[in-house]
Design a protein around this motif. Structure first.
Motif, mmCIF file in Angstrom:
data_model
loop_
_atom_site.group_PDB
_atom_site.id
_atom_site.type_symbol
_atom_site.label_atom_id
_atom_site.label_comp_id
_atom_site.label_asym_id
_atom_site.label_seq_id
_atom_site.Cartn_x
_atom_site.Cartn_y
_atom_site.Cartn_z
ATOM 1 N N HIS A 19 51.434 39.465 42.595
ATOM 2 C CA HIS A 19 50.905 39.978 43.855
ATOM 3 C C HIS A 19 51.590 41.248 44.350
ATOM 4 N N VAL A 20 52.566 41.744 43.588
ATOM 5 C CA VAL A 20 53.130 43.054 43.914
ATOM 6 C C VAL A 20 52.038 44.116 43.814
ATOM 7 N N LEU A 21 51.246 44.040 42.744
ATOM 8 C CA LEU A 21 50.129 44.966 42.562
ATOM 9 C C LEU A 21 48.778 44.299 42.804
ATOM 10 N N ASP A 22 48.728 42.976 42.633
ATOM 11 C CA ASP A 22 47.498 42.217 42.841
ATOM 12 C C ASP A 22 46.328 42.828 42.081
ATOM 13 N N ASN A 23 46.534 43.003 40.785
ATOM 14 C CA ASN A 23 45.524 43.642 39.944
ATOM 15 C C ASN A 23 45.426 42.860 38.639
ATOM 16 N N VAL A 24 44.208 42.429 38.295
ATOM 17 C CA VAL A 24 44.026 41.600 37.101
ATOM 18 C C VAL A 24 44.332 42.358 35.807
ATOM 19 N N GLU A 25 44.405 43.685 35.890
ATOM 20 C CA GLU A 25 44.702 44.484 34.709
ATOM 21 C C GLU A 25 46.210 44.679 34.492
ATOM 22 N N HIS A 53 42.082 35.086 40.119
ATOM 23 C CA HIS A 53 41.520 36.277 40.762
ATOM 24 C C HIS A 53 40.234 36.739 40.079
ATOM 25 N N LEU A 54 40.123 36.514 38.785
ATOM 26 C CA LEU A 54 38.852 36.792 38.116
ATOM 27 C C LEU A 54 37.748 35.905 38.682
ATOM 28 N N GLU A 55 38.089 34.647 38.954
ATOM 29 C CA GLU A 55 37.110 33.714 39.533
ATOM 30 C C GLU A 55 36.696 34.156 40.936
ATOM 31 N N ASP A 56 37.634 34.755 41.677
ATOM 32 C CA ASP A 56 37.294 35.300 43.001
ATOM 33 C C ASP A 56 36.322 36.472 42.867
ATOM 34 N N ILE A 57 36.656 37.394 41.963
ATOM 35 C CA ILE A 57 35.864 38.618 41.810
ATOM 36 C C ILE A 57 34.433 38.304 41.394
ATOM 37 N N ILE A 58 34.261 37.363 40.467
ATOM 38 C CA ILE A 58 32.920 37.098 39.925
ATOM 39 C C ILE A 58 31.998 36.449 40.955
ATOM 40 N N ARG A 59 32.582 35.948 42.044
ATOM 41 C CA ARG A 59 31.764 35.312 43.090
ATOM 42 C C ARG A 59 31.254 36.294 44.140
ATOM 43 N N ASP A 60 31.526 37.564 43.941
ATOM 44 C CA ASP A 60 30.969 38.595 44.819
ATOM 45 C C ASP A 60 29.452 38.639 44.633
ATOM 46 N N GLU A 61 28.709 38.362 45.692
ATOM 47 C CA GLU A 61 27.243 38.300 45.596
ATOM 48 C C GLU A 61 26.628 39.646 45.217
ATOM 49 N N ASN A 62 27.338 40.722 45.456
ATOM 50 C CA ASN A 62 26.808 42.057 45.170
ATOM 51 C C ASN A 62 27.322 42.631 43.850
ATOM 52 N N ALA A 68 29.474 41.282 35.863
ATOM 53 C CA ALA A 68 29.620 39.830 35.950
ATOM 54 C C ALA A 68 29.678 39.207 34.548
ATOM 55 N N LEU A 69 28.852 39.723 33.648
ATOM 56 C CA LEU A 69 28.856 39.217 32.273
ATOM 57 C C LEU A 69 30.196 39.504 31.610
ATOM 58 N N GLN A 70 30.710 40.705 31.819
ATOM 59 C CA GLN A 70 32.006 41.057 31.242
ATOM 60 C C GLN A 70 33.119 40.172 31.809
ATOM 61 N N LEU A 71 33.024 39.892 33.117
ATOM 62 C CA LEU A 71 34.017 39.024 33.742
ATOM 63 C C LEU A 71 33.922 37.595 33.217
ATOM 64 N N LYS A 72 32.677 37.125 33.017
ATOM 65 C CA LYS A 72 32.482 35.772 32.489
ATOM 66 C C LYS A 72 33.128 35.644 31.108
ATOM 67 N N ARG A 73 32.977 36.672 30.301
ATOM 68 C CA ARG A 73 33.583 36.625 28.972
ATOM 69 C C ARG A 73 35.103 36.718 29.065
ATOM 70 N N ALA A 74 35.586 37.472 30.037
ATOM 71 C CA ALA A 74 37.038 37.549 30.250
ATOM 72 C C ALA A 74 37.586 36.198 30.689
ATOM 73 N N ILE A 75 36.830 35.496 31.532
ATOM 74 C CA ILE A 75 37.242 34.165 31.988
ATOM 75 C C ILE A 75 37.230 33.171 30.827
#
Length: 203
Positions: A19-25, A53-62, A68-75
């Motif tokens: 959480h110092v950077l709070d970045n999934v990368e 945090h990936l699970e949080d990001i993918i739930r963005d309705e917009n 989203a597909l790329q995130l699903k594969r990352a998950i």
């Protein structure tokens, strides 16, 4: 310091570091020595934290469908890494207890030590984020009170789970519980077992 206390300390260090950077990368800088159990636990929780945090990001309705597909594969890939590392931790425990002869009446636990540790790692994340919500100044007082009540339950669960893990390890050491490990044998990532994948190869 017993095992659960060590694990809890390592998990929370991983969460704080993320959480110092709070970045999934973010590429983790594991502070523990090569080959140590602490290094393995840190790596385990880092995977869990990124996936949280990936699970949080993918739930963005917009979210863009392609993203989203790329995130699903990352998950999915993260889940496989998580499983592999849990099994690696169980291998570490098996090696630790390889000279223990279980008693004739030894029981078999419903889960292995590493899968219990997996739950403790996830619980550390739940407590961290619920604490943030219980103290979030931009939230309503009602929200903060509700989150504090949930946090109290999570903290009680942490105490119980930590005690259970330490008791399980002690029972294995004493020969009262037989440690037996089964590989998860996940099928959806295996091109020879997932019909969608192996049928595609025939086309």
């Amino acid at each position: 310091m017993n095992f659960s206390e060590t694990a809890w300390k390592v998990f929370n260090q991983s969460i704080e570091d993320y959480h110092v950077l709070d970045n999934v990368e973010t590429i983790p800088s594991n502070p523990f020595s090569e080959g140590s159990l602490e290094r393995i636990l840190y790596a385990k929780n880092w995977i869990d934290t990124v996936q949280w945090h990936l699970e949080d990001i993918i739930r963005d309705e917009n979210i863009n469908p392609l993203e989203a597909l790329q995130l699903k594969r990352a998950i999915d890939a993260s889940n496989q890494k998580r499983t592999d590392l849990v099994e690696f931790i169980d291998g570490w425990f098996l090696d630790q207890y390889k000279n223990i002869d279980p008693k004739a009446e030894a029981k078999i636990n419903t889960e292995t030590p590493a899968w219990a540790v997996d739950r403790l790692s996830i619980l550390a994340l739940k407590i961290f984020h619920m604490d943030l919500e219980a103290n979030r100044e931009s939230a309503t007082e009602q929200h903060r009170i509700a989150c504090q009540a949930k946090l109290d339950v999570l903290l009680s669960q942490k105490s119980d789970l930590s005690t259970s893990i330490d008791q399980l390890l002690k029972d294995i050491e004493n020969g009262d519980v037989k440690m037996k490990v089964y590989k998860q044998m996940k099928m959806y990532n295996d091109e020879s077992l997932n019909p969608i994948l192996y049928q595609k190869e025939k086309k």
